[in-house]
Write a protein that holds these residues in place. Structure first.
Motif, mmCIF file in Angstrom:
data_model
loop_
_atom_site.group_PDB
_atom_site.id
_atom_site.type_symbol
_atom_site.label_atom_id
_atom_site.label_comp_id
_atom_site.label_asym_id
_atom_site.label_seq_id
_atom_site.Cartn_x
_atom_site.Cartn_y
_atom_site.Cartn_z
ATOM 1 N N SER A 137 109.954 -30.433 33.953
ATOM 2 C CA SER A 137 109.177 -31.075 35.010
ATOM 3 C C SER A 137 109.656 -32.510 35.222
ATOM 4 C CB SER A 137 107.676 -31.017 34.716
ATOM 5 O OG SER A 137 107.383 -31.749 33.568
ATOM 6 N N CYS A 138 110.103 -33.150 34.152
ATOM 7 C CA CYS A 138 110.679 -34.492 34.287
ATOM 8 C C CYS A 138 111.910 -34.448 35.189
ATOM 9 C CB CYS A 138 111.053 -35.054 32.920
ATOM 10 S SG CYS A 138 111.898 -36.647 32.989
ATOM 11 N N ALA A 139 112.748 -33.434 34.987
ATOM 12 C CA ALA A 139 113.971 -33.311 35.798
ATOM 13 C C ALA A 139 113.627 -33.092 37.274
ATOM 14 C CB ALA A 139 114.831 -32.172 35.275
ATOM 15 N N GLN A 140 112.597 -32.261 37.509
ATOM 16 C CA GLN A 140 112.193 -32.029 38.900
ATOM 17 C C GLN A 140 111.670 -33.316 39.530
ATOM 18 O OE1 GLN A 140 109.475 -28.858 38.074
ATOM 19 N NE2 GLN A 140 110.977 -27.242 38.458
ATOM 20 N N ASN A 141 110.802 -34.005 38.796
ATOM 21 C CA ASN A 141 110.283 -35.280 39.299
ATOM 22 C C ASN A 141 111.404 -36.288 39.513
ATOM 23 O OD1 ASN A 141 107.611 -34.491 39.319
ATOM 24 N ND2 ASN A 141 107.221 -35.195 37.234
ATOM 25 N N CYS A 142 112.340 -36.286 38.591
ATOM 26 C CA CYS A 142 113.464 -37.216 38.668
ATOM 27 C C CYS A 142 114.237 -37.033 39.980
ATOM 28 C CB CYS A 142 114.371 -36.997 37.464
ATOM 29 S SG CYS A 142 115.883 -37.960 37.484
ATOM 30 N N VAL A 143 114.511 -35.778 40.312
ATOM 31 C CA VAL A 143 115.245 -35.497 41.554
ATOM 32 C C VAL A 143 114.397 -35.867 42.768
ATOM 33 C CG1 VAL A 143 116.219 -33.670 42.997
ATOM 34 C CG2 VAL A 143 116.672 -33.683 40.540
ATOM 35 N N GLU A 144 113.131 -35.474 42.742
ATOM 36 C CA GLU A 144 112.248 -35.759 43.879
ATOM 37 C C GLU A 144 112.095 -37.261 44.111
ATOM 38 O OE1 GLU A 144 110.882 -33.714 45.997
ATOM 39 O OE2 GLU A 144 110.868 -31.732 45.045
ATOM 40 N N TRP B 143 114.137 -39.599 43.136
ATOM 41 C CA TRP B 143 115.446 -40.146 43.541
ATOM 42 C C TRP B 143 115.625 -39.994 45.050
ATOM 43 C CZ3 TRP B 143 119.997 -38.404 45.772
ATOM 44 C CH2 TRP B 143 121.143 -39.190 45.573
ATOM 45 N N MET B 144 115.200 -38.834 45.543
ATOM 46 C CA MET B 144 115.268 -38.592 46.994
ATOM 47 C C MET B 144 114.312 -39.530 47.736
ATOM 48 S SD MET B 144 117.213 -35.725 47.535
ATOM 49 C CE MET B 144 116.609 -34.889 48.976
ATOM 50 N N ASP B 145 113.100 -39.717 47.180
ATOM 51 C CA ASP B 145 112.142 -40.656 47.774
ATOM 52 C C ASP B 145 112.754 -42.049 47.851
ATOM 53 O OD1 ASP B 145 110.238 -38.706 47.995
ATOM 54 O OD2 ASP B 145 109.085 -39.302 46.237
ATOM 55 N N THR B 146 113.398 -42.434 46.757
ATOM 56 C CA THR B 146 114.022 -43.753 46.699
ATOM 57 C C THR B 146 115.080 -43.899 47.788
ATOM 58 O OG1 THR B 146 113.708 -43.755 44.310
ATOM 59 C CG2 THR B 146 115.256 -45.361 45.199
ATOM 60 N N ARG C 279 114.492 -29.639 48.253
ATOM 61 C CA ARG C 279 113.976 -30.839 48.921
ATOM 62 C C ARG C 279 114.767 -31.138 50.191
ATOM 63 N NH1 ARG C 279 111.492 -35.856 47.538
ATOM 64 N NH2 ARG C 279 111.327 -36.976 49.504
ATOM 65 N N ALA C 280 116.069 -31.017 50.084
ATOM 66 C CA ALA C 280 116.919 -31.301 51.245
ATOM 67 C C ALA C 280 116.598 -30.337 52.389
ATOM 68 C CB ALA C 280 118.391 -31.198 50.862
ATOM 69 N N THR C 281 116.326 -29.090 52.034
ATOM 70 C CA THR C 281 116.002 -28.092 53.056
ATOM 71 C C THR C 281 114.675 -28.417 53.737
ATOM 72 O OG1 THR C 281 117.122 -26.458 51.681
ATOM 73 C CG2 THR C 281 115.789 -25.617 53.482
ATOM 74 N N SER C 282 113.649 -28.730 52.931
ATOM 75 C CA SER C 282 112.340 -29.003 53.525
ATOM 76 C C SER C 282 112.371 -30.313 54.312
ATOM 77 C CB SER C 282 111.254 -29.046 52.449
ATOM 78 O OG SER C 282 111.423 -30.176 51.636
ATOM 79 N N GLU C 283 113.127 -31.262 53.791
ATOM 80 C CA GLU C 283 113.259 -32.550 54.474
ATOM 81 C C GLU C 283 113.931 -32.381 55.833
ATOM 82 O OE1 GLU C 283 111.712 -36.038 53.920
ATOM 83 O OE2 GLU C 283 112.176 -35.015 52.056
ATOM 84 N N SER C 284 114.941 -31.535 55.837
ATOM 85 C CA SER C 284 115.683 -31.354 57.084
ATOM 86 C C SER C 284 114.840 -30.639 58.130
ATOM 87 C CB SER C 284 116.970 -30.578 56.824
ATOM 88 O OG SER C 284 116.673 -29.242 56.500
ATOM 89 N N LYS C 285 113.944 -29.754 57.666
ATOM 90 C CA LYS C 285 113.041 -29.093 58.613
ATOM 91 C C LYS C 285 112.079 -30.114 59.195
ATOM 92 C CE LYS C 285 112.999 -24.426 56.725
ATOM 93 N NZ LYS C 285 112.471 -23.816 55.497
ATOM 94 N N LYS C 286 111.607 -31.012 58.318
ATOM 95 C CA LYS C 286 110.637 -32.012 58.717
ATOM 96 C C LYS C 286 111.228 -32.954 59.769
ATOM 97 C CE LYS C 286 109.111 -34.910 55.567
ATOM 98 N NZ LYS C 286 108.648 -35.156 54.189
#
Lengths: 91, 109
Positions: free
Chosen positions: A65-72, A74-77, B85-92
Motif C-alpha cells: 500500500s505504501c508503494a501504491q500511495n507513493c506512485v499516486e 508522485w503523480m499528484d506532485t 492512474r495515467a489512464t483515469s487521469e487521461s479520461k478526466k
C-alpha cells in the motif's frame, strides 16, 4: 551479418508497410517512455517503502500500500508542480 | 548487399517489416531488462551487503534472492498503479495516456 543486413533493406518496404512501421515505432517509443517512468518510480518508492529487513521475496501488505500511495502522490506532485507553474506564468 | 542476401532472404516488404519489428522488440526488451538488473543490483547490494566480506555468505545470498523478487514485485505494483492512474487521469482531462506518460517523464515544458 550480410543476411541480416539484407533482411532489413528498407528500400524494399511498400508505402503501406512504411506507414505501419511508423505507427509501431511510435507505440514502442511510448511504451519505452512509460517503462522509463516506472523504473524511476520503482527506484524512488523502493527507498521510501522498503526500509525494513528483507526476509521474504514478497511485498508485505504495508509495503504494497505504501508503494501504491507513493506512485499516486508522485503523480499528484507532478500535477501540482505543473499547475503552479501555470499560475506563475499567468502572473 | 542484395547480392549476398538475396540467396537466403528473398526479403519482400512483409519480410523486411517483420525483421524490423522483431529487432525493435528484442532491443526494447533487452534495454528494459538491463535497467531493471542495474537497479536490482544497486538497491540489493546496498541492502544485503552492508559490509562486504571475502565472499558472499549464505545469508547474503538469501537476502539477494528475496530482495530481487521484492524489487520486481514493487516494480509491478508501481507499473500497475502508474498505468491505472495515467489512464483515469487521461479520461478526466480528455488527453490520451501518452500525454500523461510524457508528463511523467518530464518531457513536456
Amino acid at each position: 551479418m550480410d543476411a541480416e543486413q539484407a533482411q532489413v533493406d528498407i528500400s524494399k518496404l511498400s508505402d503501406a508497410d512504411k506507414k505501419e512501421l511508423n505507427q509501431i515505432l511510435t507505440n514502442e517509443a511510448q511504451k519505452s517512455s512509460i517503462q522509463q517512468t516506472v523504473h524511476h518510480l520503482a527506484d524512488v518508492c523502493w527507498k521510501k517503502c522498503v526500509t525494513g529487513k528483507i526476509t521474504a521475496g514478497r511485498l508485505d501488505k504495508s509495503e504494497e500500500s505504501c508503494a501504491q500511495n507513493c506512485v499516486e502522490r508522485w503523480m499528484d506532485t507532478n500535477l501540482a508542480v505543473l499547475k503552479h507553474l501555470e499560475t506563475l506564468r499567468g502572473q | 548487399m542484395a547480392l549476398f542476401g538475396s540467396s537466403n532472404a528473398p526479403a519482400s516488404s512483409e519480410d523486411v517489416k517483420a525483421a524490423i519489428v522483431k529487432q525493435l522488440q528484442q532491443e526494447a526488451a533487452l534495454a528494459n531488462a538491463r535497467i531493471l538488473i542495474a537497479k536490482v543490483n544497486e538497491h540489493c547490494f546496498e541492502r544485503c551487503i552492508p559490509a562486504p566480506g571475502s565472499s558472499l555468505s549464505s545469508g547474503e545470498q538469501t537476502c539477494l534472492s528475496s530482495c530481487m523478487e521484492k524489487y520486481i514485485s514493487l516494480w509491478n505494483v508501481a507499473s500497475k498503479t502508474y498505468v491505472g492512474r495515467a489512464t483515469s487521469e487521461s479520461k478526466k482531462v480528455g488527453q490520451d495516456i501518452h500525454a500523461m506518460a510524457a508528463l511523467g517523464t518530464g518531457n513536456s515544458e
